[in-house]
Scaffold this motif. Structure first.
Motif, PDB file in Angstrom:
ATOM      1  N   ILE A   3       0.452  -7.949  -8.341  1.00 30.85           N
ATOM      2  CA  ILE A   3       1.764  -7.325  -8.200  1.00 30.85           C
ATOM      3  C   ILE A   3       1.678  -6.362  -7.028  1.00 30.85           C
ATOM      4  O   ILE A   3       0.793  -5.507  -6.975  1.00 30.85           O
ATOM      5  N   ILE A   4       2.612  -6.499  -6.089  1.00 29.76           N
ATOM      6  CA  ILE A   4       2.643  -5.649  -4.893  1.00 29.76           C
ATOM      7  C   ILE A   4       4.014  -4.994  -4.831  1.00 29.76           C
ATOM      8  O   ILE A   4       5.031  -5.680  -4.786  1.00 29.76           O
ATOM      9  N   ASN A   5       4.019  -3.661  -4.832  1.00 30.77           N
ATOM     10  CA  ASN A   5       5.272  -2.920  -4.851  1.00 30.77           C
ATOM     11  C   ASN A   5       5.686  -2.336  -3.514  1.00 30.77           C
ATOM     12  O   ASN A   5       6.850  -1.977  -3.329  1.00 30.77           O
ATOM     13  N   ASN A   6       4.740  -2.209  -2.566  1.00 31.50           N
ATOM     14  CA  ASN A   6       5.049  -1.545  -1.294  1.00 31.50           C
ATOM     15  C   ASN A   6       3.961  -1.832  -0.261  1.00 31.50           C
ATOM     16  O   ASN A   6       2.954  -2.486  -0.567  1.00 31.50           O
ATOM     17  N   PHE A   7       4.167  -1.315   0.927  1.00 31.64           N
ATOM     18  CA  PHE A   7       3.213  -1.521   2.016  1.00 31.64           C
ATOM     19  C   PHE A   7       1.818  -1.024   1.655  1.00 31.64           C
ATOM     20  O   PHE A   7       0.821  -1.705   1.906  1.00 31.64           O
ATOM     21  N   LYS A  12      -4.002  -2.230   0.699  1.00 33.70           N
ATOM     22  CA  LYS A  12      -5.240  -2.147  -0.083  1.00 33.70           C
ATOM     23  C   LYS A  12      -5.844  -3.525  -0.345  1.00 33.70           C
ATOM     24  O   LYS A  12      -7.041  -3.644  -0.608  1.00 33.70           O
ATOM     25  N   LEU A  13      -5.030  -4.573  -0.268  1.00 30.61           N
ATOM     26  CA  LEU A  13      -5.506  -5.937  -0.507  1.00 30.61           C
ATOM     27  C   LEU A  13      -6.078  -6.601   0.749  1.00 30.61           C
ATOM     28  O   LEU A  13      -6.654  -7.687   0.662  1.00 30.61           O
ATOM     29  N   GLU A  14      -5.925  -5.945   1.876  1.00 28.20           N
ATOM     30  CA  GLU A  14      -6.394  -6.521   3.140  1.00 28.20           C
ATOM     31  C   GLU A  14      -7.881  -6.874   3.035  1.00 28.20           C
ATOM     32  O   GLU A  14      -8.696  -6.083   2.576  1.00 28.20           O
ATOM     33  N   GLY A  15      -8.202  -8.100   3.414  1.00 28.01           N
ATOM     34  CA  GLY A  15      -9.582  -8.569   3.387  1.00 28.01           C
ATOM     35  C   GLY A  15     -10.041  -9.119   2.050  1.00 28.01           C
ATOM     36  O   GLY A  15     -11.197  -9.509   1.905  1.00 28.01           O
ATOM     37  N   THR A  16      -9.145  -9.186   1.074  1.00 30.30           N
ATOM     38  CA  THR A  16      -9.540  -9.650  -0.251  1.00 30.30           C
ATOM     39  C   THR A  16      -8.920 -11.011  -0.576  1.00 30.30           C
ATOM     40  O   THR A  16      -7.913 -11.404   0.007  1.00 30.30           O
ATOM     41  N   LEU A  17      -9.532 -11.663  -1.542  1.00 27.74           N
ATOM     42  CA  LEU A  17      -8.965 -12.891  -2.078  1.00 27.74           C
ATOM     43  C   LEU A  17      -7.852 -12.485  -3.038  1.00 27.74           C
ATOM     44  O   LEU A  17      -8.111 -11.834  -4.048  1.00 27.74           O
ATOM     45  N   ALA A  18      -6.622 -12.847  -2.704  1.00 25.13           N
ATOM     46  CA  ALA A  18      -5.479 -12.494  -3.550  1.00 25.13           C
ATOM     47  C   ALA A  18      -5.501 -13.299  -4.835  1.00 25.13           C
ATOM     48  O   ALA A  18      -5.110 -12.820  -5.890  1.00 25.13           O
ATOM     49  N   GLY A  19      -5.948 -14.545  -4.743  1.00 26.92           N
ATOM     50  CA  GLY A  19      -6.039 -15.368  -5.935  1.00 26.92           C
ATOM     51  C   GLY A  19      -5.849 -16.837  -5.652  1.00 26.92           C
ATOM     52  O   GLY A  19      -5.792 -17.271  -4.493  1.00 26.92           O
ATOM     53  N   THR A  20      -5.713 -17.578  -6.733  1.00 26.34           N
ATOM     54  CA  THR A  20      -5.555 -19.029  -6.679  1.00 26.34           C
ATOM     55  C   THR A  20      -4.407 -19.419  -7.604  1.00 26.34           C
ATOM     56  O   THR A  20      -4.315 -18.922  -8.725  1.00 26.34           O
ATOM     57  N   LYS A  76       3.948 -17.826  -4.782  1.00 26.05           N
ATOM     58  CA  LYS A  76       4.648 -17.028  -5.799  1.00 26.05           C
ATOM     59  C   LYS A  76       3.892 -17.027  -7.133  1.00 26.05           C
ATOM     60  O   LYS A  76       4.121 -16.170  -7.977  1.00 26.05           O
ATOM     61  N   GLN A  77       2.976 -17.961  -7.319  1.00 29.94           N
ATOM     62  CA  GLN A  77       2.125 -17.961  -8.509  1.00 29.94           C
ATOM     63  C   GLN A  77       0.938 -17.005  -8.360  1.00 29.94           C
ATOM     64  O   GLN A  77       0.318 -16.614  -9.342  1.00 29.94           O
ATOM     65  N   ILE A  78       0.644 -16.649  -7.124  1.00 33.17           N
ATOM     66  CA  ILE A  78      -0.494 -15.778  -6.838  1.00 33.17           C
ATOM     67  C   ILE A  78      -0.059 -14.323  -6.741  1.00 33.17           C
ATOM     68  O   ILE A  78      -0.730 -13.428  -7.254  1.00 33.17           O
ATOM     69  N   ALA A  79       1.061 -14.074  -6.068  1.00 32.64           N
ATOM     70  CA  ALA A  79       1.505 -12.702  -5.813  1.00 32.64           C
ATOM     71  C   ALA A  79       2.989 -12.547  -6.103  1.00 32.64           C
ATOM     72  O   ALA A  79       3.796 -13.401  -5.736  1.00 32.64           O
ATOM     73  N   GLU A  80       3.311 -11.450  -6.743  1.00 30.60           N
ATOM     74  CA  GLU A  80       4.705 -11.061  -6.936  1.00 30.60           C
ATOM     75  C   GLU A  80       4.942  -9.818  -6.095  1.00 30.60           C
ATOM     76  O   GLU A  80       4.374  -8.751  -6.375  1.00 30.60           O
TER      77      GLU A  80
END
Length: 151
Positions: A3-7, A12-20, A76-80
Motif C-alpha cells: 500500500i502506497i499513500n504518498n511520494f 522508501k520502496l526504491e530498490g526493493t522488490l515490490a512483489g509478485t 494492481k495486484q502487487i501495489a495499491e
C-alpha cells in the motif's frame, strides 16, 4: 500487496522488490480477442491446427503486446497506490522478449521499484517488470515500465 499513500512511502520502496502478482492463464479466447482488437491475426496466434502442425512451439502463442498489456492489471495486484488524483502509463523502456508465452501458460508479474523521483509535484516511478511463466526458467520478458502519479 504493498500500500502506497504518498511520494515518501513510494521513495522508501526504491530498490526493493515490490512483489509478485497472482498467476494468470492466457487462454485461446483471450488471444483471439486481442487479435480482433489489434487486427493482428497472424496464424501463430490464432490458427490452432496450423500452429500445432507447422509452428515451432506445437501450439499457438500469445502476442508479445498482449503480454505487455497485462502489466496494469497485474501491477494492481502487487501495489495499491492511494490518494492519487491521476495515474499515467508514461512509457516502457529496454523491453526484451525472452521466450514466447504458449496458449494456456500461466504468467505472473514480478516488479522491482528501480527509481522514484519527484518532478515538481509529479512522481515518476520506474518499475522493472519481469513476466514469469510457470515452470519456465527464463521470463517471457523483462523491461522498465514508467508511471507518473499526481498525489
Amino acid at each position: 500487496m504493498v500500500i502506497i499513500n504518498n511520494f515518501e512511502e513510494y521513495k522508501k520502496l526504491e530498490g526493493t522488490l515490490a512483489g509478485t502478482s497472482s498467476w494468470h492463464t492466457i487462454d485461446q479466447q483471450q488471444i483471439n480477442r486481442f487479435a480482433d482488437a489489434t487486427l493482428d491475426h497472424q496464424w501463430i496466434h490464432v490458427d490452432e491446427k496450423r500452429a500445432e502442425e507447422e509452428g515451432p512451439y506445437q501450439s499457438t502463442i500469445a502476442h508479445g503486446y498482449l503480454t505487455l498489456s497485462l502489466i496494469p492489471y497485474l501491477w494492481k495486484q502487487i501495489a495499491e497506490v492511494r490518494n492519487v488524483k491521476m495515474e499515467i502509463n508514461y512509457g516502457i523502456e529496454n523491453f526484451r522478449f525472452g521466450v514466447p508465452v504458449k496458449v494456456n501458460d500461466k504468467v505472473c508479474l514480478q516488479a522491482r521499484i528501480k527509481s522514484v523521483n519527484d518532478l515538481k509535484g509529479t512522481v515518476k516511478v520506474v518499475v522493472e517488470a519481469k513476466l514469469l511463466i510457470q515452470d519456465q526458467l527464463r521470463p517471457a520478458y523483462t523491461g522498465d515500465v514508467i508511471f507518473l502519479y499526481h498525489f
